[in-house]
Design an enzyme around this catalytic site. Structure first.
Site: not given
Ligand code: NAD
Length: 338
Positions: A141, A194, A220
């Site tokens: 993000c 970053h 942010h």
């Molecule tokens: P999250 O924890 O909200 O969601 C992850 C999901 O994956 C959950 O539903 C969890 O139950 C599931 N999960 C966990 N282990 C698993 C497995 N082994 N197999 C299948 N599913 C599994 O995480 P998020 O915030 O959505 O982040 C996901 C990705 O996106 C990460 O790489 C993160 O860095 C990136 N990201 C997050 C944000 C943010 O601010 N939340 C922003 C941009 C990018």
């Protein structure tokens, strides 16, 4: 024929990506995975996404609670053209071999290393690098936010050097861990990751970043100083961002002075989930002093990467050759810009 998409990991990013895919006319959600029954599993069913268990051992979790699953991730993989892996940072890496063996394309998220896919993506800056690729990573993000404003700026005026301080949210609103209640935590390893992450997309840019984590969940905020190669007036800079995709100009004079008010605007606009996919720049917080441009921007961490995932699918599946056409198509379908 619509491109068949599977979403592995239906959390903060996954549920938004699945929803956004379902709004496009050239792709469809064939299934999403969850590890266990939860309100998010119920949301997936409500939004019409077929539910799959992440693994065979998870099937029992669902069946015990009376959920009907359509199979496991292994079954889902066989039915799709592309997987959007939105599992937590570092977990996507464990799945790469599975995707490779199944001959399915995959998009990873910013929590994975650049090297996992070898291509990091932003729709405006490097759409064609993802053209037909098997593995691509949509950057985080914060990196998405930095590229959204810096790339158009560089194209218009040339950017000599950037110094950015990132005021990071402590956790997402739905998280139950991660945010401190009353403290601010600087990232002590400087410069932070970053800057190099921006360079995975704009390798030529000189950028140094610092970051602090703060007790807020909404957005942010970035405080950016960009030394420009060519002279620019504030009005010219605003004009560049005004015509750049996924950048929204707001103003303190109109009463938007904080991230709380940006989120209020998102709700007032009727944005789904109260999301704000664009990067928000304060018009009245833009200042040029000699050859340096100073500005503030806010990043809705839960949603800015969502449209990038849609464009990334289009590039990898060779659905649309023109990045701007893909960007406009995505934005129109999910209501960005309205
Ligand atoms: P999250 O924890 O909200 O969601 C992850 C999901 O994956 C959950 O539903 C969890 O139950 C599931 N999960 C966990 N282990 C698993 C497995 N082994 N197999 C299948 N599913 C599994 O995480 P998020 O915030 O959505 O982040 C996901 C990705 O996106 C990460 O790489 C993160 O860095 C990136 N990201 C997050 C944000 C943010 O601010 N939340 C922003 C941009 C990018």
């Amino acid at each position: 024929m619509k491109v068949k998409v599977g979403v592995n990991g239906y959390g903060t990013i996954g549920k938004r990506v699945a929803w956004a895919v379902s709004k496009q006319d050239d792709m469809e959600v064939v299934g999403i995975t969850k590890t266990r029954p939860s309100f998010e599993a119920n949301i997936a069913i409500r939004e019409g996404h077929p539910l799959y268990a992440a693994s065979q051992t998870d099937v029992a979790n669902f069946e015990k609670e009376g959920y009907k699953v359509n199979g496991t991730l292994d079954d889902l993989i066989k039915k799709v053209d592309i997987i959007v892996d939105t599992t937590p940072g570092g977990v996507g890496e464990e799945y790469k071999k599975k995707y490779e063996e199944a001959g399915v394309k995959a998009i990873f998220q910013g929590g994975e290393e650049h090297g996992l896919a070898g291509i990091s993506f932003n729709a405006l800056a490097n759409y064609h690098e993802a053209w037909g690729a098997n593995f691509v990573r949509v950057v985080s993000c914060n990196t998405t936010g930095l590229v959204r404003t810096l790339f158009p700026l560089d194209r218009a005026f040339g950017v000599e050097r950037v110094t950015a301080s990132l005021i990071r949210r402590g956790a997402d609103p739905g998280d139950k861990k991660g945010s401190m209640l009353n403290s601010i935590e600087p990232s002590l390893k400087l410069p932070t990751h970053h800057g190099p992450d921006v360079q995975t997309i704009m390798p030529w840019i000189k950028i140094t970043t610092m970051a602090v984590v703060t007790p807020t969940t909404l957005m942010h905020v970035h405080c950016i100083a960009a030394e420009l190669k060519n002279k620019a007036k504030e009005s010219e800079v605003l004009e560049v961002w005004n015509s750049a995709p996924r950048v929204r100009l707001v103003s303190g004079k109109e009463g938007i002075k904080s991230t709380g008010q940006v989120m209020e605007l998102a709700r007032d606009l009727g944005r789904p989930r109260g999301d704000f996919n664009e990067i928000v720049v304060w018009k009245d917080g833009v200042k040029v002093v000699e050859n340096t441009l100073y500005y503030y921007q806010a990043v809705h961490q839960e949603s800015d990467v969502v449209p990038e995932n849609i464009d990334c699918i289009r590039a990898m599946m060779k659905l649309e050759n023109d990045p701007m056409r893909s960007i406009h198509k995505t934005d129109k379908a999910i209501g960005i810009g309205k």
